[in-house]
Design an enzyme around this catalytic site. Sequence first.
Site, mmCIF file in Angstrom:
data_model
loop_
_atom_site.group_PDB
_atom_site.id
_atom_site.type_symbol
_atom_site.label_atom_id
_atom_site.label_comp_id
_atom_site.label_asym_id
_atom_site.label_seq_id
_atom_site.Cartn_x
_atom_site.Cartn_y
_atom_site.Cartn_z
ATOM 1 N N ARG A 84 1.697 9.160 -19.614
ATOM 2 C CA ARG A 84 1.776 7.837 -18.992
ATOM 3 C C ARG A 84 3.199 7.586 -18.474
ATOM 4 O O ARG A 84 3.401 6.880 -17.489
ATOM 5 C CB ARG A 84 1.342 6.735 -19.966
ATOM 6 C CG ARG A 84 1.399 5.340 -19.350
ATOM 7 C CD ARG A 84 0.561 4.324 -20.120
ATOM 8 N NE ARG A 84 0.887 4.284 -21.526
ATOM 9 C CZ ARG A 84 1.972 3.706 -22.050
ATOM 10 N NH1 ARG A 84 2.843 3.097 -21.270
ATOM 11 N NH2 ARG A 84 2.180 3.717 -23.347
ATOM 12 N N TYR A 122 -4.854 -5.309 3.909
ATOM 13 C CA TYR A 122 -6.029 -4.853 3.161
ATOM 14 C C TYR A 122 -6.444 -5.934 2.153
ATOM 15 O O TYR A 122 -5.589 -6.557 1.506
ATOM 16 C CB TYR A 122 -5.653 -3.538 2.451
ATOM 17 C CG TYR A 122 -6.673 -3.062 1.475
ATOM 18 C CD1 TYR A 122 -7.953 -2.713 1.894
ATOM 19 C CD2 TYR A 122 -6.372 -2.968 0.126
ATOM 20 C CE1 TYR A 122 -8.898 -2.275 0.994
ATOM 21 C CE2 TYR A 122 -7.315 -2.519 -0.783
ATOM 22 C CZ TYR A 122 -8.581 -2.185 -0.344
ATOM 23 O OH TYR A 122 -9.511 -1.751 -1.248
ATOM 24 N N ASP A 164 2.883 -0.652 4.119
ATOM 25 C CA ASP A 164 1.733 0.167 3.726
ATOM 26 C C ASP A 164 1.465 1.121 4.892
ATOM 27 O O ASP A 164 1.013 0.712 5.961
ATOM 28 C CB ASP A 164 0.528 -0.739 3.447
ATOM 29 C CG ASP A 164 -0.672 0.050 2.941
ATOM 30 O OD1 ASP A 164 -0.809 1.226 3.326
ATOM 31 O OD2 ASP A 164 -1.485 -0.525 2.191
ATOM 32 N N LYS A 185 -6.630 8.199 0.647
ATOM 33 C CA LYS A 185 -7.073 8.333 2.035
ATOM 34 C C LYS A 185 -6.547 9.650 2.630
ATOM 35 O O LYS A 185 -6.908 10.694 2.154
ATOM 36 C CB LYS A 185 -6.616 7.100 2.831
ATOM 37 C CG LYS A 185 -6.992 5.767 2.157
ATOM 38 C CD LYS A 185 -8.473 5.575 2.091
ATOM 39 C CE LYS A 185 -8.986 4.374 1.309
ATOM 40 N NZ LYS A 185 -8.142 3.596 0.468
HETATM 41 C C1 PLP Z 1 -4.438 0.146 3.846
HETATM 42 C C2 PLP Z 1 -4.842 0.253 2.409
HETATM 43 N N1 PLP Z 1 -3.931 0.032 1.454
HETATM 44 C C3 PLP Z 1 -4.252 0.125 0.145
HETATM 45 C C4 PLP Z 1 -5.531 0.415 -0.265
HETATM 46 C C5 PLP Z 1 -5.854 0.497 -1.729
HETATM 47 O O1 PLP Z 1 -5.919 1.822 -2.111
HETATM 48 P P1 PLP Z 1 -6.760 2.365 -3.356
HETATM 49 O O2 PLP Z 1 -8.200 2.145 -3.067
HETATM 50 O O3 PLP Z 1 -6.360 3.800 -3.460
HETATM 51 O O4 PLP Z 1 -6.319 1.561 -4.534
HETATM 52 C C6 PLP Z 1 -6.513 0.656 0.694
HETATM 53 C C7 PLP Z 1 -7.887 0.966 0.287
HETATM 54 O O5 PLP Z 1 -8.783 1.036 1.079
HETATM 55 C C8 PLP Z 1 -6.162 0.569 2.077
HETATM 56 O O6 PLP Z 1 -7.066 0.772 3.040
#
Ligand code: PLP
Length: 382
Positions: free
Chosen positions: A55, A108, A180, A205
Amino acid sequence: MGERFETKTVHIGHQPLRQVKSKSTPIYQTSVFAFEGLEDVEQYYAGEGEYLYTRNGNPNQAELSDAIAALEGASAGVSAASGMGAIMAGLLAVLKPGDHVLASHEIYGGTYALLHKELSRFQIELECMDLNEKQTLADHVRPTTRLFFMETITNPLLTVADMPYWIKQAKEHGLTVMIDNTFATPYLLQPISLGADLVVHSATKYIGGHSDVTSGVLVGSEELIARAREIVVSYGASLSPFEAWLTSRGLKTLALRMDRQCDNASEVAGYLAQHPAVRKVHYPTPEATRFFARQKQGAMVSFTLEDESKIYEFYRALQWIKFAPSLAGVETSVSHPVTTSHRAFTEEQRQASGITMGLVRLSVGIESAADIIDELGRALEK
Ligand SMILES: Cc1ncc(COP(=O)(O)O)c(C=O)c1O
């Protein structure tokens, strides 16, 4: 080793780390690391030993976060159990009660929920702005504003705001900038080179790329990442060794996949733009992505059907493109924002944002572009 069967079964054959020259990184599938003696524990806490407990840190986690930090041009990185874990760590590394956050109104849904529902309980206030309008940040900045947050390419309408413009202003106001970069990946753009302080990825992703892992990475300065790492450890958001290993394996082909997926997306977007059953295609323009390090527009294409009432038939008519509410895998997939990520939107919000029933979000994969076009064409004919 003990003499008796019960003891032997537990200890026999144990191979502590040996100096073998494996070509690929081994998976350090261990929750804890063994110490030779009490002196070694002292050394660990003095900052001289590397690992204690997974962890807190593990070589597979470090392999991934070091790689993304290097690719993003950051000095340090930390991995997390998901993109949301990494976003949480980044936000909490900077924010304290009473702080104000400025963010794009196209973030998001999970990030919005984290800020709006969870961090608001700690008196952290969120204000969302339309970054597609060239407003000045001065009209929104307060004495308590601490952080500016935006995504490189937004979901699901794939707009690209003028990131250099916004980062410059945010820095002039002394804000910490967090980007992001999930949809663009460091292959297309490294926001640190534009002045960002923190860059976050849902590595679930494109970085992982095979729809088989959930993970996240946050990169930035040594100081911010040291604090973010403490948060990952305390909130229990650490990435498992196997997930870290899978993500690192996916990363090796990021450039190849992105090239192919972006080129396919460009062909598919061109095809959809001239199709009579398609009213509008959402796909970044070269002008919008002019500040990208690589002249590609990403691998996502969204489009709205001319007759939105045909949306159910469209999804039913797809034969091999799967309907899956995620993105970025090597296989092409479609998602439906209104019934998945944007479920909570009222009809009024849908109309205002353009996220309506007939909107399809397509994540373009590495298959043959001709086959993707044939499959979409078949479904659109219906
Ligand atoms: C642009 C973006 N940021 C963050 C996230 C969150 O990621 P996670 O599902 O790996 O927690 C997503 C999820 O779809 C996303 O599309």
